[in-house]
Design a protein around this motif. Structure first.
Motif, PDB file in Angstrom:
ATOM      1  N   ASP A 190       0.864  -1.187   0.000  1.00  0.00           N
ATOM      2  CA  ASP A 190       0.000   0.000   0.000  1.00  0.00           C
ATOM      3  C   ASP A 190       0.899   1.236   0.000  1.00  0.00           C
ATOM      4  O   ASP A 190       1.640   1.470   0.959  1.00  0.00           O
ATOM      5  CB  ASP A 190      -0.892  -0.035   1.244  1.00  0.00           C
ATOM      6  N   ASP A 191       0.847   2.014  -1.092  1.00  0.00           N
ATOM      7  CA  ASP A 191       1.721   3.189  -1.182  1.00  0.00           C
ATOM      8  C   ASP A 191       1.000   4.493  -0.857  1.00  0.00           C
ATOM      9  O   ASP A 191       1.527   5.583  -1.089  1.00  0.00           O
ATOM     10  CB  ASP A 191       2.358   3.278  -2.571  1.00  0.00           C
ATOM     11  N   GLY A 192      -0.216   4.381  -0.321  1.00  0.00           N
ATOM     12  CA  GLY A 192      -0.972   5.569   0.046  1.00  0.00           C
ATOM     13  C   GLY A 192      -1.955   6.023  -1.012  1.00  0.00           C
ATOM     14  O   GLY A 192      -2.869   6.801  -0.730  1.00  0.00           O
ATOM     15  N   ARG A 193      -1.793   5.544  -2.242  1.00  0.00           N
ATOM     16  CA  ARG A 193      -2.711   5.893  -3.331  1.00  0.00           C
ATOM     17  C   ARG A 193      -3.318   4.657  -3.985  1.00  0.00           C
ATOM     18  O   ARG A 193      -4.416   4.694  -4.511  1.00  0.00           O
ATOM     19  CB  ARG A 193      -1.985   6.717  -4.403  1.00  0.00           C
ATOM     20  N   SER A 194      -2.572   3.568  -3.947  1.00  0.00           N
ATOM     21  CA  SER A 194      -3.032   2.319  -4.553  1.00  0.00           C
ATOM     22  C   SER A 194      -2.449   1.151  -3.772  1.00  0.00           C
ATOM     23  O   SER A 194      -1.522   1.316  -2.969  1.00  0.00           O
ATOM     24  CB  SER A 194      -2.607   2.246  -6.024  1.00  0.00           C
ATOM     25  N   MET A 195      -2.992  -0.026  -4.030  1.00  0.00           N
ATOM     26  CA  MET A 195      -2.473  -1.224  -3.366  1.00  0.00           C
ATOM     27  C   MET A 195      -2.509  -2.392  -4.334  1.00  0.00           C
ATOM     28  O   MET A 195      -3.260  -2.405  -5.315  1.00  0.00           O
ATOM     29  CB  MET A 195      -3.262  -1.532  -2.093  1.00  0.00           C
ATOM     30  N   HIS A 254      -2.413  -6.423 -10.543  1.00  0.00           N
ATOM     31  CA  HIS A 254      -2.571  -5.043 -11.001  1.00  0.00           C
ATOM     32  C   HIS A 254      -2.857  -4.132  -9.809  1.00  0.00           C
ATOM     33  O   HIS A 254      -3.519  -4.532  -8.849  1.00  0.00           O
ATOM     34  CB  HIS A 254      -3.710  -4.942 -12.020  1.00  0.00           C
ATOM     35  N   GLU A 255      -2.362  -2.917  -9.901  1.00  0.00           N
ATOM     36  CA  GLU A 255      -2.595  -1.951  -8.830  1.00  0.00           C
ATOM     37  C   GLU A 255      -4.050  -1.480  -8.850  1.00  0.00           C
ATOM     38  O   GLU A 255      -4.639  -1.285  -9.910  1.00  0.00           O
ATOM     39  CB  GLU A 255      -1.660  -0.749  -8.991  1.00  0.00           C
ATOM     40  N   ILE A 256      -4.603  -1.327  -7.651  1.00  0.00           N
ATOM     41  CA  ILE A 256      -5.973  -0.831  -7.513  1.00  0.00           C
ATOM     42  C   ILE A 256      -5.914   0.521  -6.814  1.00  0.00           C
ATOM     43  O   ILE A 256      -5.466   0.616  -5.663  1.00  0.00           O
ATOM     44  CB  ILE A 256      -6.842  -1.809  -6.698  1.00  0.00           C
ATOM     45  N   ASN A 257      -6.342   1.555  -7.504  1.00  0.00           N
ATOM     46  CA  ASN A 257      -6.338   2.892  -6.913  1.00  0.00           C
ATOM     47  C   ASN A 257      -7.491   3.035  -5.925  1.00  0.00           C
ATOM     48  O   ASN A 257      -8.547   2.409  -6.073  1.00  0.00           O
ATOM     49  CB  ASN A 257      -6.455   3.955  -8.008  1.00  0.00           C
ATOM     50  N   ASP A 261     -11.908   7.445   1.241  1.00  0.00           N
ATOM     51  CA  ASP A 261     -13.311   7.097   1.478  1.00  0.00           C
ATOM     52  C   ASP A 261     -13.614   5.635   1.153  1.00  0.00           C
ATOM     53  O   ASP A 261     -14.473   5.018   1.786  1.00  0.00           O
ATOM     54  CB  ASP A 261     -14.232   8.000   0.646  1.00  0.00           C
ATOM     55  N   ASN A 262     -12.927   5.079   0.157  1.00  0.00           N
ATOM     56  CA  ASN A 262     -13.251   3.697  -0.232  1.00  0.00           C
ATOM     57  C   ASN A 262     -12.115   2.716   0.036  1.00  0.00           C
ATOM     58  O   ASN A 262     -12.130   1.587  -0.446  1.00  0.00           O
ATOM     59  CB  ASN A 262     -13.638   3.645  -1.712  1.00  0.00           C
ATOM     60  N   ARG A 263     -11.115   3.121   0.805  1.00  0.00           N
ATOM     61  CA  ARG A 263      -9.951   2.261   1.057  1.00  0.00           C
ATOM     62  C   ARG A 263     -10.345   0.931   1.693  1.00  0.00           C
ATOM     63  O   ARG A 263      -9.880  -0.136   1.273  1.00  0.00           O
ATOM     64  CB  ARG A 263      -8.948   2.983   1.956  1.00  0.00           C
TER      65      ARG A 263
END
Length: 267
Positions: A190-195, A254-257, A261-263
């Motif tokens: 998790d890089d703070g924007r995507s995982m 694949h990365e998921i942005n 609110d939706n993390r």
């Protein structure tokens, strides 16, 4: 070899007639046959209930996500062990349906370890404090020998993992099923924007592993090709140095942005 289940009786009419080459499924269907047949081994409702639960847990384990399947496989085997003990008269039907019979095995999920192979499992003797412990009692029933320890014992994963290779070799000899035990480590990054999910696999196994994962697109990279952030996550989480991973591949989903609110939903 195939197995066909068809056992119509006045008490039980199968919903379907099945043919399968799956060895585990053949065993489960044979147990179901014995459960509904006139076999004294499974003549009690308590034992039949254990068999039913074992079959349900196993079949559910095969169909759910791998993160959940391990616990279901465990409960399947636990119920099979209980049914075996009941069939061998090692425990009574009453004991099978009460809290008198326990698992007899525990583990602390908060153990502080740097290597998964050092994870400890505690096993209890067959009887303790007026309770029956399933797995050590099962050992006595199968081996026909007394439990060799007087109190609780601790074993590490590395002390028992080798047995899976021995069992695999037996399967190859008896059923021509080729063994393949693949050491895989996984981590959600998790890089703070995507995982995304990383799977760390020795290079000698990556082709075999990918051939078994058909519904999950994966990108393959050598460890040194990862971003600085990603390498840092692996090194810190496993207390390793880069040299330890030079012969490994990382398979990435694949990365998921996400947004804040939706993390939780993405996870």
């Amino acid at each position: 070899m195939t197995f066909i289940l068809c056992i119509p009786t006045k008490d039980y009419l199968p919903v379907e007639v099945k043919t399968t080459n799956d060895l585990a499924e053949q065993i489960l269907e044979e147990l179901e046959y014995l459960k509904f047949g006139k076999n004294k081994l499974f003549s009690t409702n308590a034992i039949s209930s254990c068999i039913k639960q074992a079959c349900i847990y196993y079949r559910d384990a095969k169909s759910v996500n791998w993160r959940s399947s391990g616990l279901l496989y465990y409960y399947s085997f636990l119920n099979l062990a209980k049914a075996y003990l009941g069939g061998k008269k090692m425990v009574t039907s009453t004991e099978l349906t009460t809290t008198k019979i326990l698992h007899g095995i525990t583990a602390d999920p908060l153990q502080i370890i740097t290597n998964l192979m050092d994870f400890e499992i505690k096993i209890y003797p067959p009887t303790q404090n007026n309770s029956i412990n399933t797995f050590s009692k099962f050992y006595e029933s199968v081996t026909k020998k007394r439990w060799p320890f007087t109190g609780n014992i601790l074993i590490q994963i590395k002390e028992i993992v080798g047995f899976s290779y021995e069992i695999s070799r037996e399967f190859q000899s008896l059923f021509n099923i080729s063994p393949c035990v693949i050491p895989v480590r996984s981590m959600i990054i998790d890089d703070g924007r995507s995982m995304w999910l990383d799977l760390l696999i020795p290079s000698s196994y990556d082709t075999v592993f990918q051939s078994q994962i058909i519904n999950m697109p994966l990108d393959k990279k050598q460890f040194l090709e990862l971003s600085h952030f990603e390498k840092e996550q692996w090194l810190l989480s496993h207390a390793q140095v880069t040299k330890s991973y030079l012969s490994d591949y990382v398979l990435k989903t694949h990365e998921i942005n996400y947004t804040q609110d939706n993390r939780e939903k993405v996870i």
